[in-house]
Design an enzyme around this catalytic site. Structure first.
Site, PDB file in Angstrom:
ATOM      1  N   ARG A  23      12.847 -10.842  39.277  1.00 18.12           N
ATOM      2  CA  ARG A  23      11.547 -10.642  39.922  1.00 18.12           C
ATOM      3  C   ARG A  23      11.489 -11.367  41.257  1.00 18.12           C
ATOM      4  O   ARG A  23      10.957 -10.842  42.237  1.00 18.12           O
ATOM      5  CB  ARG A  23      10.431 -11.140  39.005  1.00 18.12           C
ATOM      6  CG  ARG A  23       9.036 -10.853  39.537  1.00 18.12           C
ATOM      7  CD  ARG A  23       7.987 -10.970  38.442  1.00 18.12           C
ATOM      8  NE  ARG A  23       6.662 -10.634  38.939  1.00 18.12           N
ATOM      9  CZ  ARG A  23       5.701 -11.513  39.156  1.00 18.12           C
ATOM     10  NH1 ARG A  23       5.908 -12.810  38.896  1.00 18.12           N
ATOM     11  NH2 ARG A  23       4.523 -11.136  39.608  1.00 18.12           N
ATOM     12  N   HIS A  69      11.608  -4.351  34.185  1.00 19.48           N
ATOM     13  CA  HIS A  69      10.656  -4.718  33.146  1.00 19.48           C
ATOM     14  C   HIS A  69      11.275  -4.818  31.761  1.00 19.48           C
ATOM     15  O   HIS A  69      10.675  -5.424  30.866  1.00 19.48           O
ATOM     16  CB  HIS A  69       9.493  -3.719  33.130  1.00 19.48           C
ATOM     17  CG  HIS A  69       8.582  -3.866  34.304  1.00 19.48           C
ATOM     18  ND1 HIS A  69       7.431  -3.121  34.475  1.00 19.48           N
ATOM     19  CD2 HIS A  69       8.653  -4.700  35.388  1.00 19.48           C
ATOM     20  CE1 HIS A  69       6.843  -3.482  35.612  1.00 19.48           C
ATOM     21  NE2 HIS A  69       7.565  -4.433  36.174  1.00 19.48           N
ATOM     22  N   ASP A 104      18.173  -2.809  28.352  1.00 14.51           N
ATOM     23  CA  ASP A 104      18.449  -1.542  27.681  1.00 14.51           C
ATOM     24  C   ASP A 104      17.318  -0.573  28.016  1.00 14.51           C
ATOM     25  O   ASP A 104      16.463  -0.871  28.849  1.00 14.51           O
ATOM     26  CB  ASP A 104      18.591  -1.728  26.160  1.00 14.51           C
ATOM     27  CG  ASP A 104      17.374  -2.404  25.527  1.00 14.51           C
ATOM     28  OD1 ASP A 104      16.272  -2.333  26.124  1.00 14.51           O
ATOM     29  OD2 ASP A 104      17.512  -3.006  24.445  1.00 14.51           O
ATOM     30  N   ASN A 139       2.425 -13.804  44.727  1.00 15.31           N
ATOM     31  CA  ASN A 139       3.613 -14.626  44.473  1.00 15.31           C
ATOM     32  C   ASN A 139       3.305 -15.891  43.681  1.00 15.31           C
ATOM     33  O   ASN A 139       4.225 -16.635  43.317  1.00 15.31           O
ATOM     34  CB  ASN A 139       4.287 -15.013  45.796  1.00 15.31           C
ATOM     35  CG  ASN A 139       5.058 -13.857  46.408  1.00 15.31           C
ATOM     36  OD1 ASN A 139       5.602 -13.021  45.690  1.00 15.31           O
ATOM     37  ND2 ASN A 139       5.093 -13.802  47.732  1.00 15.31           N
ATOM     38  N   THR A 198      12.876  -5.365  22.269  1.00 11.60           N
ATOM     39  CA  THR A 198      14.129  -6.082  22.568  1.00 11.60           C
ATOM     40  C   THR A 198      13.967  -6.899  23.849  1.00 11.60           C
ATOM     41  O   THR A 198      14.639  -6.637  24.852  1.00 11.60           O
ATOM     42  CB  THR A 198      15.313  -5.102  22.708  1.00 11.60           C
ATOM     43  OG1 THR A 198      15.011  -4.141  23.744  1.00 11.60           O
ATOM     44  CG2 THR A 198      15.592  -4.382  21.410  1.00 11.60           C
ATOM     45  N   HIS A 229      10.788  -9.600  44.909  1.00 16.23           N
ATOM     46  CA  HIS A 229       9.699 -10.075  45.762  1.00 16.23           C
ATOM     47  C   HIS A 229      10.236 -10.549  47.110  1.00 16.23           C
ATOM     48  O   HIS A 229       9.515 -10.463  48.119  1.00 16.23           O
ATOM     49  CB  HIS A 229       8.940 -11.201  45.072  1.00 16.23           C
ATOM     50  CG  HIS A 229       7.915 -10.723  44.098  1.00 16.23           C
ATOM     51  ND1 HIS A 229       6.597 -11.145  44.111  1.00 16.23           N
ATOM     52  CD2 HIS A 229       8.004  -9.836  43.073  1.00 16.23           C
ATOM     53  CE1 HIS A 229       5.922 -10.531  43.144  1.00 16.23           C
ATOM     54  NE2 HIS A 229       6.766  -9.749  42.488  1.00 16.23           N
ATOM     55  N   ASP A 230      11.445 -11.041  47.136  1.00 13.56           N
ATOM     56  CA  ASP A 230      12.055 -11.439  48.406  1.00 13.56           C
ATOM     57  C   ASP A 230      12.397 -10.203  49.243  1.00 13.56           C
ATOM     58  O   ASP A 230      11.984 -10.088  50.395  1.00 13.56           O
ATOM     59  CB  ASP A 230      13.318 -12.269  48.157  1.00 13.56           C
ATOM     60  CG  ASP A 230      13.996 -12.669  49.451  1.00 13.56           C
ATOM     61  OD1 ASP A 230      13.292 -13.156  50.363  1.00 13.56           O
ATOM     62  OD2 ASP A 230      15.223 -12.499  49.574  1.00 13.56           O
TER      63      ASP A 230
END
Length: 325
Positions: free
Chosen positions: A60, A193, A249, A92, A244, A64-65
């Protein structure tokens, strides 16, 4: 004999290119810091084993960078009395400390081995790739030679990063701004995600008062119990893949097919005709997700990178060398 004027112009145009400019290469540190890959690998392994949320936090952090003016480590710069960097923007504020801590540890180790050579931007990109692989995700190429930005401004952030509960139109617009099509967007969201987590405040509207109609009732009940004190304990969070977590996956997409999406914006991917075909594709084909995610990450890796004299190699990742921005 004088050169024809057209040849003279060509000569001047080529010689005006700064000699410090360079391009990204896979073996950029082969001579100047031969232990680069080894050092990054060892520190990443130790950190991830001790704190399994490091992978999600770093992935993440990397996104964001890159999304704000390119992959240049500008998001790592801390606030001073004279600056208001990207970290000051509210989107942020929820970036987890494990990602920052990892990059700092790697930078310290590399400065001992080869001082002043390896940029923080290259560290962040490489560490992210290694963590994706460690959690079961695909290996992808990370060309090196990025320089660290000289500037980080909170005012540059707005509109360049997707919000937790955006509409599909808003998400598509945000990712198009980064040069990604709809399929690449779905692959990046799902890949990111599947090992990610989100603070309760970002989905509280889906589980309290009037629960979202697309959320599985049992999941809503479970999340209500988990997030009961989210207003007083702002660190309360939930994994985005409820089956999971921590494993790369295609389970996130399978979850969406059952109404098990924690974020409303994730669940919307199933209902919109532009994104649904890709949700169904990835839910049925884990290999396809891995391939498409890897290709999208290779594309993201080189987004508006700084090279040559466009940036610097910071001595510390949380501050520019000059002390000014």
């Amino acid at each position: 004999m004088a050169l024809p004027w057209i040849l003279l112009l060509l000569f001047l145009s080529f010689t005006s290119i700064p000699f410090t400019q360079s391009t990204l290469t896979l073996d950029y540190y082969a001579i100047t810091c031969p232990k680069f890959e080894e050092i990054v690998r060892d520190v990443v392994l130790q950190k991830q084993q001790q704190f399994p949320v490091t992978a999600a936090a770093t992935l993440r952090l990397f996104f964001h960078d890159c999304a704000v003016d390119g992959c240049d480590a500008s998001v790592l710069i801390k606030t001073t009395a004279f600056t208001k960097p990207e970290l000051e923007h509210d989107i942020n504020h929820s970036l987890a400390g494990d990602g920052f801590d990892l990059i700092s540890h790697i930078k310290t180790a590399l400065e001992l081995a080869c001082p002043g050579i390896v940029s923080c931007a290259d560290i962040l990109a490489t560490a992210t790739r290694n963590l994706v692989v460690m959690t079961g995700g695909p290996h992808y190429k990370v060309p090196l030679g990025r320089k660290d930005s000289l500037v980080s401004q909170a005012s540059s952030v707005e509109g360049k990063l997707p919000r937790a509960n955006e509409t599909i139109d808003q998400m598509i617009k945000t990712f198009q701004g980064l040069g990604f099509n709809i399929q690449e967007m779905v692959a990046l969201i799902g890949g990111g995600h599947t090992i990610g987590f989100v603070h309760c405040k970002e989905f509280a509207n889906r589980i309290f008062s009037t629960p979202g109609p697309t959320m599985n009732p049992k999941l809503a009940e479970r999340l209500r119990g988990m997030c009961a004190n989210y207003t007083t304990n702002t660190d309360m969070a939930a994994f985005l893949d409820v089956i999971t977590p921590g494993t790369f996956d295609n389970m996130l997409f399978k979850n969406l097919m059952k109404g098990l999406g924690v974020l409303g914006s994730d669940q919307l991917l199933l209902s919109d005709p532009r994104t649904r075909p890709f949700v169904e594709k990835y839910a049925n084909d884990n290999q396809a997700l891995s391939i498409d995610f890897a290709l999208a990450m290779e594309k993201l890796n080189i987004y508006q990178v700084k090279i040559g004299n466009q940036g610097e190699v910071r001595r510390r990742c949380d501050a520019v060398n000059t002390g000014q921005m």
